[in-house]
Design an enzyme around this catalytic site. Structure first.
Site, short mmCIF file in Angstrom:
data_model
loop_
_atom_site.label_atom_id
_atom_site.label_comp_id
_atom_site.label_asym_id
_atom_site.label_seq_id
_atom_site.Cartn_x
_atom_site.Cartn_y
_atom_site.Cartn_z
N SER A 1 0.84 -1.20 0.00
CA SER A 1 0.00 0.00 0.00
C SER A 1 0.87 1.24 0.00
CB SER A 1 -0.86 -0.02 1.27
OG SER A 1 -1.45 1.24 1.48
N TYR B 1 -1.23 -0.64 11.04
CA TYR B 1 -1.59 -1.30 9.78
C TYR B 1 -0.49 -1.09 8.74
CZ TYR B 1 -3.44 -1.18 5.04
OH TYR B 1 -3.59 -1.33 3.69
N LYS C 1 2.32 -3.73 6.78
CA LYS C 1 2.55 -3.82 5.32
C LYS C 1 4.04 -3.68 5.03
CE LYS C 1 -1.49 -4.43 3.44
NZ LYS C 1 -1.76 -5.69 2.75
C1 UD1 Z 1 -6.58 5.45 4.04
C2 UD1 Z 1 -5.59 5.04 5.09
C3 UD1 Z 1 -4.46 4.28 4.43
C4 UD1 Z 1 -5.00 3.11 3.63
C5 UD1 Z 1 -6.03 3.60 2.64
C6 UD1 Z 1 -6.69 2.41 1.96
C7 UD1 Z 1 -5.73 6.68 6.93
C8 UD1 Z 1 -5.06 7.79 7.65
N1 UD1 Z 1 -5.11 6.19 5.84
O1 UD1 Z 1 -5.92 6.36 3.14
O2 UD1 Z 1 -3.55 3.81 5.41
O3 UD1 Z 1 -3.96 2.46 2.96
O4 UD1 Z 1 -7.04 4.35 3.31
O5 UD1 Z 1 -7.46 2.82 0.90
O6 UD1 Z 1 -6.78 6.20 7.33
N2 UD1 Z 1 -12.28 11.60 3.60
C9 UD1 Z 1 -13.34 12.43 3.91
N3 UD1 Z 1 -14.45 11.87 4.47
C10 UD1 Z 1 -14.57 10.52 4.71
C11 UD1 Z 1 -13.47 9.68 4.39
C12 UD1 Z 1 -12.34 10.27 3.84
O7 UD1 Z 1 -13.28 13.64 3.71
O8 UD1 Z 1 -15.60 10.07 5.23
C13 UD1 Z 1 -11.09 12.20 2.94
C14 UD1 Z 1 -9.77 11.99 3.67
O9 UD1 Z 1 -9.51 13.03 4.56
C15 UD1 Z 1 -8.79 11.94 2.49
C16 UD1 Z 1 -9.60 11.33 1.34
O10 UD1 Z 1 -10.97 11.54 1.69
O11 UD1 Z 1 -8.42 13.26 2.10
C17 UD1 Z 1 -9.37 9.86 1.15
O12 UD1 Z 1 -9.54 9.17 2.39
P1 UD1 Z 1 -9.51 7.58 2.50
O13 UD1 Z 1 -10.40 6.97 1.48
O14 UD1 Z 1 -9.76 7.21 3.92
O15 UD1 Z 1 -8.02 7.18 2.07
P2 UD1 Z 1 -6.61 7.67 2.64
O16 UD1 Z 1 -6.75 8.61 3.78
O17 UD1 Z 1 -5.80 8.13 1.48
#
Ligand code: UD1
Length: 341
Positions: free
Chosen positions: A128, A152, A156
Site C-alpha cells: 500500500s 496497519y 505492510k
Molecule cells: C486510508 C488510510 C491508508 C489506507 C487507505 C486504503 C488513513 C489515515 N489512511 O488512506 O492507510 O492504505 O485508506 O485505501 O486512514 N475523507 C473524507 N471523508 C470521509 C473519508 C475520507 O473527507 O468520510 C477524505 C480523507 O480526509 C482523504 C480522502 O478523503 O483526504 C481519502 O480518504 P480515505 O479513502 O480514507 O483514504 P486515505 O486517507 O488516502
C-alpha cells in the site's frame, strides 16, 4: 492454460476483481480466504462473470493455519501466489496492534513457509502507498522515504521487508510488491464490488452509501489543506486497473526472478470535493455533505509516480474517476446492502 494461481483473500474487494482478471487471462485460480471480511458469494459471482470453462475454487481457511495451506499447495500444481489476505482498518490497527501484527505478519510468514515447503517461487504481494506515510513531495516515486504512521501500515512495510530479505537469500524467487494508492470502482457489470462491514473508513464506499440512502451525508475531513479547493487530494485508481496490474506483474515474474517494488496509481490526484461531484454525476443527484474537522493522521496530498510500473510492466491505469464512480454506483445501486442484500 496460463498456469495455476493461489489467491489469498480472493473473496475480498481487490482480490475478487483480480481473480476475474486472472480467469480472463486463462489462469486457474484457487482462493484461500477465511471470509472474516469477505463473502463466498463474491467468488460465486466471479465464476459467473468468467469465460466458459474457467476454473476457480474457494477453500475457506485461515493463513495462520499453516497445515491447511500446505494441504492446499500439496493438492494443486500452484505456480504462483497473489497475497491479499490481511486486516486493513487503520483505526482498528491503532487500538488492536497485536491483532494486526499477528494476522498480517504471522499469516504472511505461515504462507511463505508453506510456499517454500511446496516449492512455489513466485509471489505478488498486496502492499500500500500507506508505507510512505506523509510523503515529503508528490508525485511519490518508489524510492521515496518510507515511514508508515500507524500499525496497519507498519505491518505492510514489515511484510515488504521480509520479502526483500527472502528475495536476497534466494535468487530463484520472483517477488512483486505492489503499492496501491486509493482503490475505487467496481467491475462494470455491477455484480462484484466493495462490501465493507460496518461504517466505511474510506471515502468512496462512504460516498456510495450516502448515494444509495444508507447514510444521510458525507463528512468532508477538512477544507483548509494547501490544495486547490482545500480538501485532501488522493490518487484514486480503478479496481479493474489494479486487477490488470496484478496479471501484468505475474507475467513479468514468469519472465524471470527478482524483487520488484512498484506503485500502482494513475499519477493524477482528485480532491474530496471532486470525488463527491463525480459520484453525484454517477447517481444523478447532488450528494449532501458538510465540512468537519481534519481527520487525525491525514495528509494534504498523496499522488503516485506510476512511471516505473509503466516501464517494467507495460501497465498503466486507463480508467477515469468518472468511470470509477459510475461503476461503483452500478454495483451499489444493484446491491445496496452488498453481498448480504
Ligand atoms: C486510508 C488510510 C491508508 C489506507 C487507505 C486504503 C488513513 C489515515 N489512511 O488512506 O492507510 O492504505 O485508506 O485505501 O486512514 N475523507 C473524507 N471523508 C470521509 C473519508 C475520507 O473527507 O468520510 C477524505 C480523507 O480526509 C482523504 C480522502 O478523503 O483526504 C481519502 O480518504 P480515505 O479513502 O480514507 O483514504 P486515505 O486517507 O488516502
Amino acid at each position: 492454460m496460463a498456469g495455476h494461481v493461489l489467491v489469498t483473500g480472493g473473496a475480498g474487494y481487490i482480490g475478487s476483481h483480480t481473480c476475474l482478471a486472472l480467469l480472463e487471462a486463462g489462469y486457474r485460480v484457487t482462493v484461500v480466504d477465511n471470509l472474516s471480511n469477505s463473502s463466498a458469494e463474491a467468488v460465486e459471482r466471479v465464476a459467473g462473470l468468467a469465460p466458459p470453462g474457467a476454473a476457480i475454487e474457494l477453500v475457506v481457511a485461515d493463513l495462520l493455519d499453516e497445515e491447511a495451506l500446505a494441504r492446499v499447495l500439496a493438492g494443486a500444481p500452484v505456480e504462483a501466489v497473489i497475497h491479499f489476505a490481511g486486516l486493513k482498518a487503520v483505526g482498528e490497527s491503532v487500538t488492536e496492534p497485536l491483532l494486526y501484527w499477528h494476522n498480517n505478519v504471522g499469516g504472511s510468514l505461515a504462507l511463505f513457509r508453506a510456499m517454500a515447503g511446496a516449492g512455489v517461487h513466485r509471489l505478488v504481494f498486496s502492499s500500500s502507498a500507506t508505507v510512505y506515510g506523509s510523503p515529503e513531495a508528490v508525485p511519490v516515486p518508489e524510492t521515496a522515504p518510507l515511514g508508515p504512521t500507524n500499525p496497519y501500515g507498519r505491518t505492510k512495510l514489515a511484510v515488504e521487508e521480509i520479502l526483500r530479505d527472502l528475495s536476497a537469500s534466494d535468487p530463484g524467487l520472483g517477488v512483486a510488491l505492489l503499492r496501491y494508492f486509493n482503490p475505487a470502482g467496481a467491475h462494470p457489470s455491477g455484480r462484484i464490488g466493495e462490501d465493507p462491514q460496518g461504517t466505511p473508513n474510506n471515502l468512496t464506499p462512504f460516498v456510495m452509501q450516502v448515494a444509495v440512502g444508507r447514510r444521510p451525508e458525507i463528512s468532508v475531513y477538512g477544507d483548509d489543506y494547501p490544495t486547490p479547493d482545500g480538501t485532501g487530494v488522493r490518487d484514486y485508481v480503478h479496481v479493474m486497473d489494479l486487477a490488470e496490474g496484478h496479471v501484468a506483474a505475474l507475467r513479468r515474474l514468469e519472465a524471470g526472478p527478482g524483487c520488484l517494488t512498484l506503485n500502482l496509481g494513475t499519477g493524477r490526484g482528485y480532491s474530496v470535493l471532486e470525488v463527491i461531484a463525480s459520484a453525484s454525476r454517477a447517481c444523478g443527484r447532488p450528494l449532501p455533505y458538510s465540512v468537519v474537522g481534519r481527520r487525525p493522521g491525514d495528509v494534504a496530498e498523496v499522488v503516485a509516480d506510476p512511471g516505473l510500473a509503466a516501464e517494467v510492466l507495460g501497465w498503466r491505469a486507463r480508467r477515469s474517476l468518472d468511470e470509477m464512480c459510475a461503476d461503483h454506483w452500478r454495483w451499489q445501486e444493484a446491491n445496496p446492502e452488498g453481498y448480504r442484500g
